[in-house]
Motif scaffolding. Sequence first.
Motif, PDB file in Angstrom:
ATOM      1  N   ALA A 167     -39.334 -15.453 -19.569  1.00 24.42           N
ATOM      2  CA  ALA A 167     -38.865 -15.982 -20.454  1.00 24.42           C
ATOM      3  C   ALA A 167     -39.628 -16.640 -21.400  1.00 24.42           C
ATOM      4  O   ALA A 167     -39.852 -16.675 -22.474  1.00 24.42           O
ATOM      5  N   ASP A 168     -39.974 -17.695 -20.645  1.00 20.01           N
ATOM      6  CA  ASP A 168     -41.259 -18.797 -21.092  1.00 20.01           C
ATOM      7  C   ASP A 168     -42.210 -18.118 -21.556  1.00 20.01           C
ATOM      8  O   ASP A 168     -42.713 -18.493 -22.728  1.00 20.01           O
ATOM      9  N   THR A 169     -43.028 -17.133 -20.829  1.00 21.81           N
ATOM     10  CA  THR A 169     -44.126 -16.400 -21.428  1.00 21.81           C
ATOM     11  C   THR A 169     -43.793 -15.728 -22.665  1.00 21.81           C
ATOM     12  O   THR A 169     -44.626 -15.639 -23.628  1.00 21.81           O
ATOM     13  N   HIS A 170     -42.563 -15.214 -22.867  1.00 17.44           N
ATOM     14  CA  HIS A 170     -42.380 -14.377 -24.285  1.00 17.44           C
ATOM     15  C   HIS A 170     -41.632 -15.258 -25.119  1.00 17.44           C
ATOM     16  O   HIS A 170     -41.246 -14.332 -26.169  1.00 17.44           O
TER      17      HIS A 170
ATOM     18  N   GLY B 269     -34.508 -22.533  -9.540  1.00 20.46           N
ATOM     19  CA  GLY B 269     -34.571 -21.968 -11.063  1.00 20.46           C
ATOM     20  C   GLY B 269     -33.574 -22.147 -12.038  1.00 20.46           C
ATOM     21  O   GLY B 269     -33.808 -21.860 -13.386  1.00 20.46           O
ATOM     22  N   LEU B 270     -32.492 -22.250 -11.326  1.00 15.87           N
ATOM     23  CA  LEU B 270     -31.116 -22.620 -12.338  1.00 15.87           C
ATOM     24  C   LEU B 270     -31.303 -23.459 -13.412  1.00 15.87           C
ATOM     25  O   LEU B 270     -31.004 -23.194 -14.593  1.00 15.87           O
ATOM     26  N   HIS B 271     -32.138 -24.612 -13.201  1.00 16.78           N
ATOM     27  CA  HIS B 271     -32.358 -25.641 -13.899  1.00 16.78           C
ATOM     28  C   HIS B 271     -33.055 -25.495 -15.416  1.00 16.78           C
ATOM     29  O   HIS B 271     -33.230 -26.149 -16.198  1.00 16.78           O
ATOM     30  N   ARG B 272     -33.827 -24.289 -15.100  1.00 18.51           N
ATOM     31  CA  ARG B 272     -34.705 -23.825 -16.380  1.00 18.51           C
ATOM     32  C   ARG B 272     -33.946 -22.971 -17.311  1.00 18.51           C
ATOM     33  O   ARG B 272     -34.641 -22.762 -18.507  1.00 18.51           O
ATOM     34  N   ALA B 273     -32.751 -22.852 -16.851  1.00 16.36           N
ATOM     35  CA  ALA B 273     -32.001 -22.011 -18.198  1.00 16.36           C
ATOM     36  C   ALA B 273     -31.553 -23.047 -19.314  1.00 16.36           C
ATOM     37  O   ALA B 273     -31.603 -24.179 -19.300  1.00 16.36           O
ATOM     38  N   HIS B 274     -31.205 -22.565 -20.738  1.00 20.28           N
ATOM     39  CA  HIS B 274     -30.927 -23.259 -21.743  1.00 20.28           C
ATOM     40  C   HIS B 274     -29.505 -23.374 -21.685  1.00 20.28           C
ATOM     41  O   HIS B 274     -28.858 -24.442 -22.257  1.00 20.28           O
ATOM     42  N   THR B 275     -28.788 -22.534 -21.201  1.00 21.54           N
ATOM     43  CA  THR B 275     -27.316 -22.520 -20.912  1.00 21.54           C
ATOM     44  C   THR B 275     -27.008 -21.890 -19.616  1.00 21.54           C
ATOM     45  O   THR B 275     -27.710 -21.020 -19.185  1.00 21.54           O
ATOM     46  N   VAL B 276     -25.950 -22.494 -19.079  1.00 22.54           N
ATOM     47  CA  VAL B 276     -25.488 -22.102 -17.715  1.00 22.54           C
ATOM     48  C   VAL B 276     -23.974 -21.852 -17.610  1.00 22.54           C
ATOM     49  O   VAL B 276     -23.217 -22.826 -17.974  1.00 22.54           O
ATOM     50  N   THR B 277     -23.424 -20.582 -17.430  1.00 19.72           N
ATOM     51  CA  THR B 277     -22.154 -20.677 -17.008  1.00 19.72           C
ATOM     52  C   THR B 277     -21.628 -20.775 -15.694  1.00 19.72           C
ATOM     53  O   THR B 277     -22.235 -20.565 -14.827  1.00 19.72           O
ATOM     54  N   LEU B 278     -20.688 -21.713 -15.511  1.00 22.23           N
ATOM     55  CA  LEU B 278     -19.854 -21.945 -14.070  1.00 22.23           C
ATOM     56  C   LEU B 278     -18.280 -21.666 -14.347  1.00 22.23           C
ATOM     57  O   LEU B 278     -17.876 -21.844 -15.402  1.00 22.23           O
ATOM     58  N   ASP B 279     -17.826 -21.511 -13.092  1.00 20.70           N
ATOM     59  CA  ASP B 279     -16.443 -21.326 -13.145  1.00 20.70           C
ATOM     60  C   ASP B 279     -15.801 -21.624 -11.819  1.00 20.70           C
ATOM     61  O   ASP B 279     -16.166 -20.932 -10.766  1.00 20.70           O
TER      62      ASP B 279
END
Length: 330
Positions: free
Chosen positions: A118-121, A147-157
């Motif tokens: 994702a970063d590369t592209h 690697g989860l911390h690199r997301a722009h948004t994270v869904t949790l439930d």
Amino acid sequence: PQEDGQPDALITTGGTESNQLGLLLAREHARARHTEPLRVVCGANAHHSVHRAAWLLGLPEPLTLPTPNGTLTPHTLHTALTDLHHPGTPGPPVLVCATAGTTDTGAIDPLPALADLADTHGARLHVDAAYGGPLLFSDTHRPLLTGLHRAHTVTLDLHKLGWQPVAAGLLAVPATAHLAPLAHRAAYLNADDDTEAGLPDLLGRSLRTTRRPDVLKMAVTLKALGRTGLADLVDRTLAAARGLADLIDAHPAHELHSRPTLSTVLFRPAGADDTTVATIRRRLLHRGRAVLGRAATPTGLWLKATLLNPHTTTDDLTSLLKLVEGHTPR
């Protein structure tokens, strides 16, 4: 991504609303910088709500990549992103949707490698961790979410491995500024002078207006059990899933799909066809004996046991397998 400002999260009704918000924020980010519409790229293992959110938001149909082994592979994603961004052209804005805990098997996509791509592209990254997110509580299992911390948004439930009644969803972002597209004003709800005086501006933190105080039960649970207490429940539940897999592996009458990653175990009577598997599930349900899910994979239909009770015993699991045997058509 490391951003200035404090991480933030919104309370939602669950994974479906959180995924919708993740796509909404990505769409608005793209609109401010591009003329082409946002393209969503996900695996075939993604939750159905990703496609539904794209439809609701007026986005093109997501580019859905094959996941024959249950996860989105870096090679498959690299090829897709390269095709979207032809040399010499800027290409459309892209949101990559990865999954940490798939609905069918509980599998986790290779998050670090997908984040690198994702970063590369120049793509944004959303991770649907509705199922697997609470592994963060556990020192033992947290590395599965590297690697989860690199997301722009994270869904949790927390309705799943957080043991909360619905609704208990969250959408996490690395900085409050990411939530700016949700800011809307209504003088009777969030007048500027009230906000400046310190009253909370909840209208800009949800797609809903009237809301239940769902955060209260989450806060009470976290206060009562703490990270350590919740980690113990997570570890027990995942251990029970591994125990069930062991029982299936050791029983010649049953077939195990794969070793569980989270708390989902797929199995079926050895040699059973799809009709037999579906019949067993319905018999157990209609007779009030057991509630098992079903999962269709490239190797056929499987019974799905999703374990969420940390107090499940080996005797409970043995009884479940005997029930399946007793309801198998002869």
